[in-house]
Design a protein around this motif. Structure first.
Motif, PDB file in Angstrom:
ATOM      1  N   LEU A 171       0.838  -1.203   0.000  1.00 39.72           N
ATOM      2  CA  LEU A 171       0.000   0.000   0.000  1.00 39.72           C
ATOM      3  C   LEU A 171       0.877   1.258   0.000  1.00 39.72           C
ATOM      4  CD1 LEU A 171      -2.914   0.608  -0.041  1.00 39.72           C
ATOM      5  CD2 LEU A 171      -2.980   0.559   2.445  1.00 39.72           C
ATOM      6  N   ALA A 241      -3.734  -1.563  -5.805  1.00 38.20           N
ATOM      7  CA  ALA A 241      -3.882  -0.334  -5.016  1.00 38.20           C
ATOM      8  C   ALA A 241      -3.545   0.883  -5.875  1.00 38.20           C
ATOM      9  CB  ALA A 241      -2.971  -0.392  -3.793  1.00 38.20           C
ATOM     10  N   LEU A 272      -7.206   7.723   0.712  1.00 36.94           N
ATOM     11  CA  LEU A 272      -7.348   6.304   1.073  1.00 36.94           C
ATOM     12  C   LEU A 272      -8.802   5.913   1.356  1.00 36.94           C
ATOM     13  CD1 LEU A 272      -4.268   5.246   3.214  1.00 36.94           C
ATOM     14  CD2 LEU A 272      -4.858   4.668   0.878  1.00 36.94           C
ATOM     15  N   ILE A 279      -9.282  -1.042  -2.783  1.00 40.66           N
ATOM     16  CA  ILE A 279      -8.051  -1.599  -2.229  1.00 40.66           C
ATOM     17  C   ILE A 279      -8.347  -2.924  -1.533  1.00 40.66           C
ATOM     18  CG2 ILE A 279      -6.260  -1.226  -0.518  1.00 40.66           C
ATOM     19  CD1 ILE A 279      -6.396   1.750  -1.226  1.00 40.66           C
TER      20      ILE A 279
END
Lengths: 369, 331
Positions: A171, A241, A272, A279
């Protein structure tokens, strides 16, 4: 009479092709504008003939594969020939391509369905709560007992640990590539993520063996296996991601930065969360991919028949390893166990995939595309 | 003593950012540093893989009494270790070639069927099923290939050798009772890589501009002509990269090959006879029974495999450098 002064009432180009074909007998100019077409039922009729032929071949040759193959070849040949004779060469080529492509699809689906179907058929009978909740400890060659409990524990721990390491690194790498990465370093990282995608799993296993066991002197354990799985997970996590972060609209970032929010808080609190669903989907798909890996575990985990809940010391088992081991065991009950474990593995992978797609459908950022 | 010096170099570094006009917040510096660190750690892992494989391989190679590149045998566990990689490379290349010959045309057909032939409503479901099948673990394919498929292919083996036996490759020398051959391995590998190639190719075909397709159709092209002039040229780099992805999988596949193939170290071009073996399968088969040098030798063969996959991937990269989205890592 009307046939003679037909100049101003020829059929339009858009009219039904069969109609035009009939009208064309009366009016040669109309026939030159559109082509003769086979009625729609003809290819289906020939296909029906093909199915009949398959059954005939099956009865005479007693071999399904050969029968389907011969009938398929004859079907394609007859359809193309009919089209060649009654339509034109271009139509014939089109029909030939259509039937070849449809055949390719059937050809591809058959073995894949067979893999799933055969696994379900062989594994279903053995699968039971008993099988899921017992290990292979003390199970002899003549015992129809034993189960996969120890293998499930091993797999869950190894894959869980691998994800625990791979997800943060992956990530952060993706954040680096999308939010910060400029210049040569970012290009290099992107390139090596691609290279890593093609890394054979056995090579990852060999590397961890050379590094963790040969050099650092650790024993084979579940953790050694999860290190190898981590390497295999990493590129998939980074890639998915990265794609998701790229989908986050720039306006969101700009709005946050314009309010004076530091960049790191913008990434953590705005970017995010927006990309979160995507994700999670990517992580689940990458887990589904490594959960069936056998080769590195074969070198790194050891193999045990009893329950070991500690991934850091002592040998463990794992579901794919269990399938491999039982297939080699060569006694009359082992094969059924292998199929049941394989079915369990497929079910887990399918559930992960389905859940990932569902999350993707709910949560993915709705931008681009 | 080194303990007295460390504070000295830290001083000028702390002053450097102050010269900038904008102040960099500590949170930002930590976060971007962590992100950059993660990227670098990924590079470090790749470098470590190469270094460790090379070091351990040279250890074993220095003890090799035979020639690593040309020896056909694999005997590293004795007092006079001798091992060569040629049989392994041959088996790897042949099985991957068979797989590609079968899988690529079929996969392109499947992708075309889903994108251009199947009714729109079914198409999405079909694509989804193909994606799911790409996720079936290789050990399951291995089990299926060994128990279900290999016995069924025995007939095809003898048919091929009866009618095409005059071609050396199809000449069956052993009147074998088993179909655990390189040919069967190729078929199993083809079935395994087919969903991957089809999934990536399908994505590419979906991105063909509609205007290209409609222009072709408006000029009176049949559907096949439209595919030939609009879809295939546009999708070519994608097809090639998808094939390379599949090739990489086929070359590196371990467990399915180890389960299906009945291995031997006699290099034989008769693919319908049991025998030959691949690099990856050989590692899986031999690792447990090898000593220190034997494992080093296996690592050396793993290095060869690593280089082979690097070459394949590098070739794919060159072809698709223009279109990053097709890399397939996210499929």
């Amino acid at each position: 009479m009307t046939v003679l002064d037909t100049g101003d009432k020829r059929p339009g180009i858009g009219t039904d092709a069969v109609e035009v074909g009939r009208a064309g007998l009366a009016d040669p100019r109309a026939a030159s504008l559109t082509r003769r077409t086979l009625p729609r039922q003809v290819p289906w009729a020939i296909a029906g003939g093909g199915v009949l032929l398959t059954i005939v071949f099956k009865l005479t040759l007693d071999n399904w594969a050969l029968a389907v193959f011969l009938a398929g070849v004859i079907f394609i040949g007859v359809l193309s020939a009919v089209s060649w004779r009654f339509e034109d060469a271009r139509r014939a080529r089109d029909r030939f391509a259509t039937s070849l492509i449809s055949t390719a699809f059937v050809l591809a689906v058959l073995p894949l369905v067979s893999v799933l179907g055969y696994t379900i058929q062989r594994g279903y009978g053995k699968l039971s709560p008993y099988f899921l909740s017992h290990s292979m400890r003390g199970v002899g060659a003549r015992d129809d007992t034993g189960g996969i409990y120890h293998a499930i524990i091993g797999t869950l721990e190894q894959v869980g640990l691998a994800a625990l390491i791979a997800v943060p690194i992956g990530l952060l790498t993706a954040i680096y590539l999308v939010e910060y990465g400029r210049g040569r370093l970012a290009k290099t990282v992107t390139f090596f993520v691609d290279v890593m995608t093609g890394l054979p799993s056995i090579v990852a296993g060999l590397f961890i063996y050379a590094f963790w066991i040969m050099m650092l002197g650790f024993q084979a354990s579940g953790f050694a296996g999860s290190l190898a799985l981590m390497i295999l997970m990493l590129p998939t996590v980074v890639r998915s991601a990265e794609e998701m972060l790229k989908l986050v609209p720039n306006e969101l970032r700009e709005a946050s930065l314009a309010l004076g929010i530091p960049k790191w808080r913008t990434v953590l609190k705005v970017v995010l969360p927006t990309a979160f669903g995507g994700i999670v989907t990517g992580v689940m798909l990458s887990i589904a991919r490594v959960i069936g890996e056998t080769a590195p575990l074969l070198l790194l985990v050891g193999l045990t028949q009893s329950i070991n809940t500690d991934p850091f010391s002592g040998w463990q088992s794992a579901l794919p390893l269990y399938v491999f081991d039982q297939n080699h065991a060569g006694n009359q009950f082992a094969e059924d166990r292998a199929w049941a474990a394989a079915l369990t593995l497929i079910v887990i992978v399918m559930i992960l995939n389905l859940a990932a797609r569902l999350i993707a459908r709910w949560k993915a950022p709705k931008a681009g595309r | 003593m080194s303990t007295t010096t460390p504070t000295a170099p830290a001083e000028p570094e702390r002053k450097a950012p102050a010269a900038k006009r904008t102040k960099v917040r500590p949170g930002d510096r930590i976060f971007s540093g962590a992100a950059r660190g993660a990227g670098i750690s990924l590079l470090a892992i790749m470098a470590a893989i190469a270094i460790f494989l090379v070091v351990k391989a040279t250890d074993a190679l220095s003890k090799n009494q035979g020639s690593f590149l040309t020896d056909q045998g694999w005997d590293p566990n004795t007092a006079k270790p001798a091992f060569g990689v040629v049989t392994l490379v041959f088996g790897t290349v042949v099985s991957a070639t068979i797989a590609m010959l079968i899988a690529v045309p079929v996969a392109v057909g499947v992708a075309l069927f889903i994108t251009h032939y199947a009714p729109r409503r079914i198409a999405q479901t079909l694509g989804y099923i193909i994606d799911l099948l790409a996720a079936v673990p290789s050990v399951v394919y291995g089990l299926w290939g060994y128990i279900f498929l290999a016995p069924k292919l025995l007939g095809l083996h003898s048919w091929l050798s009866d009618y095409l036996g005059w071609i050396p490759v199809f000449d069956k020398e052993q009147a074998g009772v088993t179909a655990r051959t390189l040919f069967t391995v190729g078929i199993v590998l083809a079935i395994m890589i087919l969903p991957i190639i089809a999934a990536v190719t399908r994505e590419v075909f979906l991105q063909v501009p509609r205007a290209h397709e409609e222009a072709a159709l408006a000029l009176g092209a049949t559907r096949w002509e439209m595919i030939r002039v609009a879809v295939l040229p546009y999708g070519k780099p994608g097809i090639i990269s998808a094939s390379m992805l599949g090739l990489g999988r086929a070359v590196g596949e371990t467990i399915a090959v180890a389960m299906v193939l009945s291995p031997s170290f006699d290099l034989s071009i008769h693919i319908l006879d049991p025998g030959n073996t691949t690099i990856a399968a050989n590692i899986a088969n031999q690792f447990g029974e090898s000593n220190e040098i034997g494992r080093g030798a296996l690592i050396a063969s793993g290095l060869v495999l690593f280089i082979m996959t690097l070459l394949v991937n590098g070739a794919a990269r060159v072809v698709i450098n223009r279109r990053k989205a097709f890399s397939g890592a996210n499929s």
